[in-house]
Design an enzyme around this catalytic site. Structure first.
Site, PDB file in Angstrom:
ATOM      1  N   PHE A 167       0.885  -1.182   0.000  1.00  0.00           N
ATOM      2  CA  PHE A 167       0.000   0.000   0.000  1.00  0.00           C
ATOM      3  C   PHE A 167       0.920   1.230   0.000  1.00  0.00           C
ATOM      4  CE2 PHE A 167      -2.600  -3.333   1.832  1.00  0.00           C
ATOM      5  CZ  PHE A 167      -3.851  -3.123   1.269  1.00  0.00           C
TER       6      PHE A 167
ATOM      7  N   PHE B  88       2.716   1.449   3.899  1.00  0.00           N
ATOM      8  CA  PHE B  88       2.965   0.159   4.547  1.00  0.00           C
ATOM      9  C   PHE B  88       2.679  -0.993   3.594  1.00  0.00           C
ATOM     10  CE2 PHE B  88      -1.597   0.475   5.155  1.00  0.00           C
ATOM     11  CZ  PHE B  88      -2.035  -0.847   5.069  1.00  0.00           C
TER      12      PHE B  88
ATOM     13  N   GLU C 260       1.237  -5.100   3.736  1.00  0.00           N
ATOM     14  CA  GLU C 260       0.611  -6.134   4.558  1.00  0.00           C
ATOM     15  C   GLU C 260       1.239  -7.484   4.213  1.00  0.00           C
ATOM     16  OE1 GLU C 260      -3.368  -6.985   3.323  1.00  0.00           O
ATOM     17  OE2 GLU C 260      -3.725  -8.372   4.963  1.00  0.00           O
ATOM     18  N   ILE C 261       1.722  -8.175   5.228  1.00  0.00           N
ATOM     19  CA  ILE C 261       2.241  -9.531   5.000  1.00  0.00           C
ATOM     20  C   ILE C 261       1.074 -10.477   5.214  1.00  0.00           C
ATOM     21  CG2 ILE C 261       3.770 -11.329   5.892  1.00  0.00           C
ATOM     22  CD1 ILE C 261       5.818  -9.183   6.399  1.00  0.00           C
ATOM     23  N   VAL C 262       0.754 -11.232   4.171  1.00  0.00           N
ATOM     24  CA  VAL C 262      -0.455 -12.038   4.217  1.00  0.00           C
ATOM     25  C   VAL C 262      -0.153 -13.479   4.653  1.00  0.00           C
ATOM     26  CG1 VAL C 262      -2.499 -12.711   2.920  1.00  0.00           C
ATOM     27  CG2 VAL C 262      -1.356 -10.582   2.373  1.00  0.00           C
TER      28      VAL C 262
ATOM     29  N   CYS D 244       3.169 -16.308   5.345  1.00  0.00           N
ATOM     30  CA  CYS D 244       4.618 -16.482   5.453  1.00  0.00           C
ATOM     31  C   CYS D 244       4.850 -17.925   5.875  1.00  0.00           C
ATOM     32  CB  CYS D 244       5.143 -15.504   6.491  1.00  0.00           C
ATOM     33  SG  CYS D 244       6.778 -15.866   7.059  1.00  0.00           S
ATOM     34  N   ALA D 245       5.603 -18.656   5.112  1.00  0.00           N
ATOM     35  CA  ALA D 245       5.846 -20.058   5.497  1.00  0.00           C
ATOM     36  C   ALA D 245       7.075 -20.628   4.812  1.00  0.00           C
ATOM     37  CB  ALA D 245       4.631 -20.913   5.138  1.00  0.00           C
TER      38      ALA D 245
ATOM     39  N   VAL E  18      13.601 -23.843  10.500  1.00  0.00           N
ATOM     40  CA  VAL E  18      14.646 -23.617  11.517  1.00  0.00           C
ATOM     41  C   VAL E  18      16.053 -23.814  10.934  1.00  0.00           C
ATOM     42  CG1 VAL E  18      15.120 -23.864  13.984  1.00  0.00           C
ATOM     43  CG2 VAL E  18      12.936 -24.599  13.103  1.00  0.00           C
ATOM     44  N   LYS E  19      16.225 -23.454   9.660  1.00  0.00           N
ATOM     45  CA  LYS E  19      17.561 -23.469   9.053  1.00  0.00           C
ATOM     46  C   LYS E  19      17.987 -22.051   8.689  1.00  0.00           C
ATOM     47  CE  LYS E  19      17.189 -27.993   6.797  1.00  0.00           C
ATOM     48  NZ  LYS E  19      17.113 -28.632   5.455  1.00  0.00           N
TER      49      LYS E  19
ATOM     50  N   TYR F 240      16.085 -19.992   6.828  1.00  0.00           N
ATOM     51  CA  TYR F 240      15.448 -19.505   5.602  1.00  0.00           C
ATOM     52  C   TYR F 240      14.395 -18.436   5.911  1.00  0.00           C
ATOM     53  CZ  TYR F 240      17.600 -23.428   3.122  1.00  0.00           C
ATOM     54  OH  TYR F 240      18.488 -24.297   2.580  1.00  0.00           O
ATOM     55  N   GLY F 241      13.639 -18.660   6.991  1.00  0.00           N
ATOM     56  CA  GLY F 241      12.581 -17.701   7.351  1.00  0.00           C
ATOM     57  C   GLY F 241      13.168 -16.323   7.612  1.00  0.00           C
ATOM     58  N   THR F 242      14.312 -16.295   8.302  1.00  0.00           N
ATOM     59  CA  THR F 242      14.963 -15.013   8.610  1.00  0.00           C
ATOM     60  C   THR F 242      15.483 -14.351   7.332  1.00  0.00           C
ATOM     61  OG1 THR F 242      15.624 -15.915  10.733  1.00  0.00           O
ATOM     62  CG2 THR F 242      16.824 -13.981   9.977  1.00  0.00           C
TER      63      THR F 242
ATOM     64  N   LEU G 226       2.926  -4.660   8.224  1.00  0.00           N
ATOM     65  CA  LEU G 226       1.880  -5.035   9.181  1.00  0.00           C
ATOM     66  C   LEU G 226       1.496  -6.477   8.882  1.00  0.00           C
ATOM     67  CD1 LEU G 226      -0.540  -1.963   9.149  1.00  0.00           C
ATOM     68  CD2 LEU G 226       1.080  -2.592  10.936  1.00  0.00           C
TER      69      LEU G 226
ATOM     70  N   ALA H 147       3.238 -18.180  15.559  1.00  0.00           N
ATOM     71  CA  ALA H 147       4.301 -17.515  14.790  1.00  0.00           C
ATOM     72  C   ALA H 147       4.755 -16.202  15.427  1.00  0.00           C
ATOM     73  CB  ALA H 147       3.816 -17.254  13.368  1.00  0.00           C
TER      74      ALA H 147
ATOM     75  N   GLY I  83       6.474 -15.658  18.010  1.00  0.00           N
ATOM     76  CA  GLY I  83       7.899 -15.747  18.382  1.00  0.00           C
ATOM     77  C   GLY I  83       8.787 -15.468  17.185  1.00  0.00           C
TER      78      GLY I  83
ATOM     79  N   ILE J 244      -6.477  -3.757   5.448  1.00  0.00           N
ATOM     80  CA  ILE J 244      -5.838  -5.070   5.543  1.00  0.00           C
ATOM     81  C   ILE J 244      -6.818  -6.102   6.086  1.00  0.00           C
ATOM     82  CG2 ILE J 244      -3.564  -4.019   5.857  1.00  0.00           C
ATOM     83  CD1 ILE J 244      -3.627  -4.994   8.741  1.00  0.00           C
TER      84      ILE J 244
ATOM     85  N   TYR K 137      -7.813 -11.232  10.920  1.00  0.00           N
ATOM     86  CA  TYR K 137      -7.978 -12.668  11.185  1.00  0.00           C
ATOM     87  C   TYR K 137      -8.320 -12.887  12.645  1.00  0.00           C
ATOM     88  CZ  TYR K 137      -5.633 -13.057   6.707  1.00  0.00           C
ATOM     89  OH  TYR K 137      -5.299 -12.931   5.392  1.00  0.00           O
TER      90      TYR K 137
END
Ligand code: ACO
Length: 759
Positions: free
Chosen positions: A492, A497, A499-501, A503-504, A511-512, A514-516, A535, A542, A544, A566, A569
């Protein structure tokens, strides 16, 4: 501009980093009017310098007013026998007679040059240099067809003529003098190298420095298009602004390359982002074209540099030139992670011109001895020394390798895999305008699968709809050609901003790191697109992960900007993340690691120097709760200095009014309510047994009124006590504790703004 008008130039051959302007035959600028013209003037000047004095007087007499009688209006001596044009080479040298009368006023040549009688040879030669520049500019004025350029040539012509008449030094009169913008192009490119490449091993970094030098050298010899050419090519651009810069460029950079009586400046040192922005796109295209044409003649050692690295370097730089939030153009840009500044000198232009060494007083040397900006007070040499041990393969720390230690950052493995080409990141999306690309469609299906598996509570159709919705994009993580993770988002831009819809990361790859790394790429992508807020509604499990990526429940975007825009949920928590455009996120952990190593080394060195061991402090056993740091024996020897050094306001009234403003601001803050008055015994049992030195904002106001705060330190100590007391008495999860933290931030921002402590 036509050949022979002379004030024309060609860029040096592409690989000629750090060299003088290209000689005829070097690269694509063969026989340009520039080099020929400039060499011709230089040769003429040398010839004139070695001619006999009467000949010199004759030349100067032509530009000198008649001094015979006060009333003579003659502005220059004219010979009765003008020399043939063109001059014949077989001609005997003219024996000039100082008694020869002027064709226009009849007074002798001697009458026109009486003011030069006692003038030194050096001064005569200087004036003759100007004479030749005047003659050259005269030709330029006549041959030039562009009206703007012609006008500038004419002004410079008049300026130089006046200088000969008055025996003055040429100074271009303008409203503003150089530099015209800060940081300069050179500084910006230097910052760019620091910003994007400081993490690289030194050999690779050297390659980038080579590219940067090459680029700067090209700019310094770049031929700007005339304002009218530009108007035709880019009618929507700021025509007036460009014309101003074009005129400056002619006066300070371009014409002085040929008329060296005018002070010359490097384009990269006196102009900044604005001018670079107006030439970059065209320049990049031409440079790449030039590289293609020169590819067969390039020396082998330059081939990869120019054909492979240079295009990438230019496209990365282009992003920074046109991005509004790029930190490289900030005057406060702090050099690299280490405070190290890579010196990029364009070399050639500084060295020689027309075979003559430049005098140190020439403006071209302006800023040449670059001041290294150091963050903090550690000497640069020491930092460089420590850096060298860190990147030295034989030292204990050594350079970064692919072997991961137990202390590696979470994303380190992913970063190394990306560098080795094991994984790739792509921002993709469905488009209604373009023909569907099979590979992208396959990846989108892959993403839909990853999201569906990892977010089982989301209806599959809903995921499909959003992943394939053209308004949404997905940063996808590809390994072995397959999608293994991604972040689906909607931007937007006008509301500032994204919007993160979804994430996986697929289960067996979690935990390798990749997410970071995905999130870091997403952050950099958004900085490039000038969006600095994320946002998201985070799943309970999630939260954490998002916290570790810098998200918090404290939303910085105003509600009105996102409410209704946005997706909401049930059972999820709204979290936000504010991006800092100065941080190269994908390299951040490496930078921090390097900084830590440097600090560790510095501490080790300091410890080796200071051998004295003091006995431990015993005062605390005797009931003292706090002592000033500076009273700890030996602390100063370690190089410790009180933090928060800042300007001490000497004028009591000024100090009073500054402190009053700060105190009022703190008091009116929404988190100030717990500290407005002294704590009541009834409300906080045992408070005064725990807190020995209570303080509150009301007491501070009274102290301020009674002029108790004669130094900023007294004031700051009282305010600090409020926060320390609060944190000592209350548990961290309490509202009071949080208020203290927030208000403390506000307070420090204010005193920094007021200059009471260093920013
Ligand atoms: N809860 C707490 N911490 C977590 C979680 C979690 N669910 N998942 C990862 N972390 C931690 C990791 O332990 C790691 O911490 P560390 O650096 O201190 O060791 C850090 O977060 C990052 O780990 P990465 O390896 O970089 O992340 P990973 O590749 O595992 O990806 C992700 C994280 C995307 C959350 C992944 O675990 C996943 O796909 N989970 C299932 C789907 C999911 O819950 N997605 C988020 C839903 S909310 C939304 O989509 C808007």
């Amino acid at each position: 501009m036509s050949e022979g008008a002379g004030v024309q130039q060609g860029s040096p051959a592409i690989g000629a980093a750090g060299s003088a302007p290209a000689a005829p035959g070097a690269g694509g600028t063969e026989g340009s009017g520039a080099t020929v013209g400039s060499a011709r003037i230089a040769a003429k000047k040398a010839q004139l310098r070695s001619s006999p004095r009467p000949k010199k007087l004759e030349k100067l007499g032509v530009y000198s007013s008649c001094k015979a009688e006060g009333a003579c209006k003659c502005n220059g001596w004219k010979s009765q026998n003008p020399p043939p044009t063109p001059p014949r080479t077989d001609q005997q040298p003219n024996t000039v007679n100082l008694l020869e009368p002027c064709r226009s006023c009849s007074h002798t040549l001697g009458d026109h040059v009486t003011h030069l009688e006692n003038v030194s040879e050096e001064e005569m030669n200087r004036l003759l240099g100007i004479v030749l520049d005047v003659e050259y500019l005269y030709t330029c004025v006549h041959k030039e067809e562009d009206a703007d350029t012609k006008q500038v040539y004419f002004s410079l012509f008049k300026l130089l003529r006046k200088c000969i008449l008055q025996m003055g030094k040429p100074v271009v009169e303008a409203q503003e003098s150089p530099p015209f913008e800060k940081p300069s192009i050179e500084q910006g490119v230097n910052n760019f190298v620091q910003y994007k490449f400081s993490h690289l091993p030194s050999k690779e970094r050297q390659t980038i420095v080579e590219l940067a030098k090459m680029f700067l050298n090209q700019i310094n010899y770049w031929q700007l298009e005339t304002p009218s050419q530009r108007r035709q090519r880019a009618p929507a651009d700021d025509a007036a602004g460009y014309k101003v810069n074009y005129t400056r460029w002619l006066c300070y950079c371009n014409v002085p390359q040929f008329c060296d009586s005018l002070p010359r400046y490097e384009m990269t040192q006196i102009f900044g982002r604005t001018l670079l922005g107006s030439v970059f796109t065209v320049m990049r295209k031409q440079l790449l074209e030039q590289a293609r044409q020169e590819k067969d003649t390039l020396p082998p050692e330059k081939r990869t540099l120019i054909l492979t690295h240079f295009p990438k370097f230019l496209s990365m730089l282009e992003e920074e030139v046109y991005s509004h939030s790029s930190p490289i153009w900030s005057e406060d840009f702090l050099v690299g992670s280490t405070g190290e500044q890579i010196p990029i000198h364009t070399g050639g232009p500084y060295a020689t011109k027309g075979g003559q060494k430049r005098k140190p007083s020439d403006p071209i040397h302006h800023d040449e001895t670059k001041k290294l900006r150091i963050v903090g007070d550690i000497p640069m040499e020491l930092i460089n020394e420590v850096m060298a041990t860190i990147t030295d393969p034989t030292s204990m720390l050594g350079p970064e390798t692919s072997l991961l230690s137990a202390h590696s950052a979470r994303d380190e493995a992913a970063r190394l895999e990306e560098r080795r080409g094991v994984i790739e990141f792509h921002v993709i999306g469905n488009s209604l305008n373009q023909k569907p690309n099979k590979r992208i469609l396959m990846w989108l299906v892959g993403l839909q699968n990853v999201f569906s598996h990892q977010l089982p509570r989301m209806p599959k159709e809903y995921i499909t709809r959003l992943v394939f919705d053209p308004k949404h994009k997905t940063l996808s993580l590809i390994k072995d050609g397959r999608v293994i993770g991604g972040i689906c988002f909607r931007m937007f831009p006008s509301q500032g901003f994204t919007e993160i819809v979804f994430c996986a990361v697929t289960s067996n790859e979690q935990v390798k790191g990749y997410g970071t790394h995905l999130m870091n790429h997403l952050k950099e992508y958004h900085i490039k697109h000038d969006i600095l807020n994320f946002l998201t509604y985070a799943d309970e499990y999630a939260i954490g992960y998002f916290k570790k990526q810098g998200f918090s429940k404290d939303i910085k975007v105003p509600k009105a900007k996102y409410l209704g825009y946005i997706k909401d949920y049930e059972g999820a928590t709204l979290m936000g993340c504010e991006l800092n455009p100065s941080i190269p996120y994908t390299e951040f952990s490496v930078i921090i690691k390097k900084q830590k190593e440097i600090i560790k080394k510095l501490i080790e060195r300091k410890q080796a120097q200071i051998r004295k061991v003091y006995p431990g402090l015993s005062c605390f056993k005797e009931g003292v709760r706090q002592i000033p740091i500076e009273s700890i024996p030996g602390i100063r020897e370690t190089g410790w200095k009180p933090v928060g050094k800042g300007k001490e306001l000497k004028d009591p009234d000024q100090l009073y009014s500054t402190l009053k403003t700060i105190l009022q601001h703190v008091k009116s803050h929404q988190n100030a309510w717990p500290f407005m008055e002294p704590v009541k015994k009834t409300e906080a049992p045992g408070y005064y047994q725990v807190i020995r030195f209570p303080m509150d904002l009301k007491t501070m106001s009274e102290r301020l009124k009674s002029r108790y705060y004669t130094t900023r330190k007294l004031f700051m100590a009282d305010m600090q006590r409020i926060f320390t007391n609060c944190r000592e008495y209350n548990p961290p999860e309490s509202q009071y504790y949080k208020c203290a933290n927030l208000l403390e931030k506000v307070f420090y921002t204010k005193i920094k703004e007021a200059g009471l402590i260093e920013k």
